[in-house]
Design a protein around this motif. Structure first.
Motif, short mmCIF file in Angstrom:
data_model
loop_
_atom_site.label_atom_id
_atom_site.label_comp_id
_atom_site.label_asym_id
_atom_site.label_seq_id
_atom_site.Cartn_x
_atom_site.Cartn_y
_atom_site.Cartn_z
N TYR A 1 -5.19 -4.11 -6.83
CA TYR A 1 -4.57 -3.11 -7.70
C TYR A 1 -3.34 -3.67 -8.43
O TYR A 1 -2.75 -2.98 -9.26
N GLY B 1 3.22 5.37 -6.85
CA GLY B 1 2.16 5.58 -7.83
C GLY B 1 2.49 5.08 -9.22
O GLY B 1 2.91 3.93 -9.41
N PRO B 2 2.31 5.95 -10.24
CA PRO B 2 2.55 5.55 -11.63
C PRO B 2 3.95 5.01 -11.89
O PRO B 2 4.13 4.20 -12.79
N TYR C 1 2.35 1.60 -3.43
CA TYR C 1 1.29 1.97 -4.37
C TYR C 1 0.89 3.43 -4.21
O TYR C 1 0.67 4.14 -5.20
N SER C 2 0.79 3.90 -2.95
CA SER C 2 0.32 5.26 -2.71
C SER C 2 1.40 6.31 -2.87
O SER C 2 1.10 7.47 -3.20
N THR C 3 2.66 5.94 -2.66
CA THR C 3 3.75 6.92 -2.76
C THR C 3 4.41 6.92 -4.14
O THR C 3 4.58 7.97 -4.76
N VAL D 1 -2.32 2.55 -12.72
CA VAL D 1 -2.01 2.94 -11.35
C VAL D 1 -2.38 4.40 -11.14
O VAL D 1 -2.93 4.78 -10.10
N PHE D 2 -2.09 5.25 -12.12
CA PHE D 2 -2.43 6.68 -12.04
C PHE D 2 -3.93 6.88 -11.86
O PHE D 2 -4.37 7.75 -11.09
N THR D 3 -4.72 6.07 -12.56
CA THR D 3 -6.19 6.19 -12.47
C THR D 3 -6.78 5.27 -11.41
O THR D 3 -8.00 5.17 -11.28
N GLN D 4 -5.90 4.55 -10.66
CA GLN D 4 -6.31 3.70 -9.54
C GLN D 4 -7.34 2.64 -9.95
O GLN D 4 -8.34 2.42 -9.27
N ASP E 1 0.83 -1.21 0.00
CA ASP E 1 0.00 0.00 0.00
C ASP E 1 0.86 1.26 0.00
O ASP E 1 0.55 2.24 -0.69
#
Length: 457
Positions: free
Chosen positions: A332, A294-295, A290-292, A406-409, A287
């Motif tokens: 994800y 990101g893309p 994924y959150s830091t 990933v950018f658009t989650q 997580d």
């Protein structure tokens, strides 16, 4: 196509009957365990009529024929090497066990996890599709959320995740060499109604039971993966150990009895809580990435996934995906893998349009379609790795698509489906579709720009 002649020639090019330890097939490939792979004439095998590629992976030498054709070839090939049916290997040990012995320890571990989770995937896919349908019903107000239809469908969609430890327990016990039904019982203990069901509860506060001075948290393991995997592994070890010392006369009575008692205590007091901590740790790390990142993470994973596939390590991802799916409310990781698979199809499609080699052209089109449906082996091993640069082009397309999803989650409601079939479990089908096109087009253009050296044959 003369399947008998192909089978006879294949046996010869594989080094003869005695060099073939075990043989079976899947939907598209012959799967062979070979005594000495140095005796294989891979180049001539790939030139055989109907062969779309050949490669060595996961302790097996695999020859790609494609859906339908592989069954007909195996029907002629099997009797030549001493195999009389799809299920009966040539050796006395199962084909998978023979193949595992030729793998390194890490690949063997990955294959074990795959063997546990692949049989469970249909149940998770069905639940994921139902969750997607419920989401659309709620978003577009097709059905009142308090209606009987919605409530029943909600029950159907959550059932697979609630009893997931039982499903895993049954499958894992079989893989670890224990009794499958005892494995299911252990999963049932870990999801017993006396334990607080944390599924769907964000602020669950379980009671604590005093047991011989130990505080046992009465929290269930519904929707968990790692705790039951570890527990059933120990259960299989305990069962095997007991069978060695318990007299045969009372084995049927005592062994299951003692196995359940010992494993149940271990599960509730030690392994379960530790497994929960380990599972939470894995999902927390993912997580954070994924959150830091990101893309950027999507770019790296999307570009590298197909290379990971070559090692066979990707077989272990099902367990991680299941843990993420349950902890985060969506998978994800799967959309990223899907972009890599779609990109392999895009690169192969570019080869189809540009190549002048009739055999490769005949392989490339169906291989690309197969990749768009989630089966990438024909594209990777039959075309892209053969020319190398298309494989790099596919990595570029996968990286671009991975970065976008990933950018658009974009998330999925299940595991196991990629390519076009993943639309059925995608939480955001629109952005998944855009990522699909980005990966396909990126790989197609990159492959054409990189070019490749045509074979003279």
């Amino acid at each position: 196509m003369n399947h008998q002649e192909i089978a006879e020639r294949l046996v010869e090019l594989l080094g003869g009957k005695d060099n073939i330890v075990s043989a079976t097939h899947c939907a598209t490939r012959l799967r062979l365990v070979i005594e000495d792979e140095g005796q294989i004439n891979k180049e001539e095998i790939e030139e055989l009529d109907g062969v779309k590629g050949a490669f060595s992976s996961s302790g097996q030498f695999q020859v790609i024929f494609g859906t339908g054709t592989v069954n007909k070839v195996f029907a002629k090939f099997g009797p030549l090497v001493g195999v009389t049916s799809d299920e009966e290997p040539k050796s006395t040990t199962s084909h998978n066990e023979v193949a595992k012995r030729k793998m390194n320890p890490f690949a063997r571990f990955a294959r074990t996890l795959s063997n546990i989770f692949v049989p469970i995937i249909p149940a998770i896919v069905a639940a994921g599709m139902l969750m997607g349908l419920l989401g659309m019903m709620k978003t577009y107000n097709w059905v009142d959320a308090d209606s009987g239809l919605f409530i029943l469908l909600d029950m159907f969609s959550s059932a697979s995740f609630i009893i997931l430890p039982i499903l895993i327990g049954f499958s894992a016990a079989k893989e670890f060499g224990g009794n499958s039904y005892l494995g299911a019982v252990i999963g049932g203990i870990m999801t017993h109604p006396a334990l607080l069901n944390p599924w769907g509860l964000s602020d669950a506060q379980p009671e604590t039971l005093d047991f011989l001075g130990f505080g046992v948290e009465m929290l269930g393991y519904q929707g968990t993966v790692i705790p039951v995997l570890l527990t059933v592994y120990l259960m299989a070890k305990i069962e095997k150990g007991l069978r060695k010392i318990v007299p045969n006369v009372v084995d049927l009575l005592l062994t299951p009895f003692l196995t359940v008692i010992f494993t149940g205590f271990i599960a509730m007091l030690v392994v379960g809580p530790l497994g929960r901590i380990l599972g939470n740790g894995i999902t927390t790390v993912l997580d954070v990435v994924y959150s830091t990142a990101g893309p950027v993470a999507g770019l790296l994973f999307g570009g590298l996934y197909s290379t990971i596939v070559l090692t066979g390590v990707h077989h272990s991802f099902h367990a991680i995906e299941a843990e993420v799916l349950l902890a985060a409310g969506g998978n994800y990781l799967l959309p990223i893998w899907a972009m890599a698979n779609v990109a392999q199809g895009g690169a192969t499609l570019a080869v189809f349009f540009k190549t002048k080699n009739k055999k490769i052209k005949g392989i490339a089109l169906p291989a690309s379609v197969s990749a768009f449906l989630g089966i990438t082996e024909p594209a990777i091993f039959g075309v892209n790795l053969r020319y190398r640069r298309p494989f790099i082009g596919a990595a570029i397309g996968g990286a671009l698509g991975g970065a976008y999803v990933v950018f658009t989650q974009v998330m999925a409601n299940g595991i196991g489906l990629t390519g076009i079939p993943m639309f059925a479990i995608a939480q955001d089908p629109l952005n998944y579709g855009i990522g699909f096109l980005i990966a396909l087009a990126g790989a197609f253009v990159a492959t054409l720009l990189l070019g490749w050296k045509e074979e003279t044959k």
